[in-house]
Every structure is written in structure tokens, then in C-alpha cells.
Design a protein around this motif. Sequence first.
Motif, PDB file in Angstrom:
ATOM      1  N   TYR A  84      -0.963  -8.869   1.060  1.00  0.00           N
ATOM      2  CA  TYR A  84      -1.150  -7.482   0.644  1.00  0.00           C
ATOM      3  C   TYR A  84      -2.578  -7.258   0.179  1.00  0.00           C
ATOM      4  O   TYR A  84      -3.171  -8.117  -0.468  1.00  0.00           O
ATOM      5  N   ASN A 120      -0.648  -0.595   1.068  1.00  0.00           N
ATOM      6  CA  ASN A 120       0.657  -0.354   1.672  1.00  0.00           C
ATOM      7  C   ASN A 120       1.452   0.730   0.950  1.00  0.00           C
ATOM      8  O   ASN A 120       2.613   0.964   1.260  1.00  0.00           O
ATOM      9  N   GLU A 151      14.464   1.712   4.600  1.00  0.00           N
ATOM     10  CA  GLU A 151      13.311   0.963   5.104  1.00  0.00           C
ATOM     11  C   GLU A 151      12.269   0.757   4.002  1.00  0.00           C
ATOM     12  O   GLU A 151      11.677  -0.321   3.897  1.00  0.00           O
ATOM     13  N   GLU A 154      13.544  -1.889   1.672  1.00  0.00           N
ATOM     14  CA  GLU A 154      13.421  -3.222   2.273  1.00  0.00           C
ATOM     15  C   GLU A 154      11.989  -3.756   2.142  1.00  0.00           C
ATOM     16  O   GLU A 154      11.781  -4.914   1.772  1.00  0.00           O
ATOM     17  N   LYS A 155      11.005  -2.906   2.410  1.00  0.00           N
ATOM     18  CA  LYS A 155       9.601  -3.320   2.282  1.00  0.00           C
ATOM     19  C   LYS A 155       9.266  -3.648   0.831  1.00  0.00           C
ATOM     20  O   LYS A 155       8.560  -4.616   0.549  1.00  0.00           O
ATOM     21  N   GLU A 158      10.584  -7.039  -0.219  1.00  0.00           N
ATOM     22  CA  GLU A 158       9.759  -8.145   0.271  1.00  0.00           C
ATOM     23  C   GLU A 158       8.507  -8.300  -0.588  1.00  0.00           C
ATOM     24  O   GLU A 158       8.036  -9.408  -0.826  1.00  0.00           O
ATOM     25  N   PHE A 159       7.968  -7.197  -1.033  1.00  0.00           N
ATOM     26  CA  PHE A 159       6.707  -7.146  -1.775  1.00  0.00           C
ATOM     27  C   PHE A 159       6.844  -7.698  -3.202  1.00  0.00           C
ATOM     28  O   PHE A 159       6.023  -8.491  -3.651  1.00  0.00           O
TER      29      PHE A 159
END
Length: 177
Positions: A84, A120, A151, A154-155, A158-159
Motif C-alpha cells: 500500500y 487506495n 467489495e 473485502e478490500k 485485506e488491508f
Amino acid sequence: IGFACGDVIFDKDGVSAIAVFSEMSLFVYREGKSLKQHLQSLYDKYGEFVSHNGYFFMEDMGVVDKIMDRIRNGGKYDTDLSPYEVDYIRDLDGSGYDSSKPDKKPTLPPTPMMTFGFTNGCTVQLRPSGTEPKFKFYIEMKGEPGVSRGEVTEKLNEFVPLVLDKLLEPKKNGLKM
């Protein structure tokens, strides 16, 4: 619990927040919409916002300075949070720092809090509790318009673990959930 409304009251205030919310509700209902419909129209226009907030318990309050000093890295802030990319850092402790401002000075008042903005769409805020042995974090991801809440969630999922592990090093610093 409250919300700071505009530039009239410079503190979180539940009474003024409910007054502003009531005024907005009346406006929305007079347009023939529900608050849920209005909120969805904002998500459709600006994207979904998903948050992941929490805290770690700490036995040694000195760990706060240790973590923040490591991140500050003598004024050369540690921004290696790959994969990131950090867009900006705002550090409100001491004399303050805000990499997003031309003069590098924050516009917010001093407080022991550090904010990371990522390319992001994520924002991470870190601060110690003022009353308990906790290191708090507030993480939010802004999705693009048209991207589902699932979505974006979900991102964000992960982050969160990767960034918290790299910034706070919980095991090394004795932080516990």
C-alpha cells in the motif's frame, strides 16, 4: 457521544447533532424520501464508506511513545507499508506535521494522534486512549461510486491486518486485542 456540527460549536455535542439531524430528516421526508433512500443516494454518488475501528490493550503505557517515535523516524516518517502507498501523513502531536500541506503544518489543534491517508482510499488514525490502557485505531475505506459495499469491505479486510501489523507491531510491543 456526539458530532461536531459546522463552525458554531467546536466540540462533539449530541444536542446540536440531533437538531441538525432532525432538520435534515424533515428536508428529506418533505422530498418524499426516507433517510435510508437518501443515504443510499449519497453512496451512489460518492461511493461506499466502510470502517474498521478497534483497540489493543497495553500493559506498558510507554509503548505509545515507542511506537509513535519509530513511525516518526526522526522526522523521516516510516511510510514503507507496501503493497500500500501512503499519500499523506498528519501527526498532531507536539509541533505537528502534515505532509499534505505546502507548509507541512496541520490545521487541526495538537493532540496525540497520527493519521495516514493511502492512495487506495483508506484512512488510518492512531491514538492512545486518554483514560484507559488502550491503543486505538480508526480505519476507513472509501469505495468508488458503483463499487458494492461487499467489495469495499473485502478490500478493507485485506488491508487492516497488514497495515496494523506494520505500523503497531502488536506482538513485538505486547499489544493484545
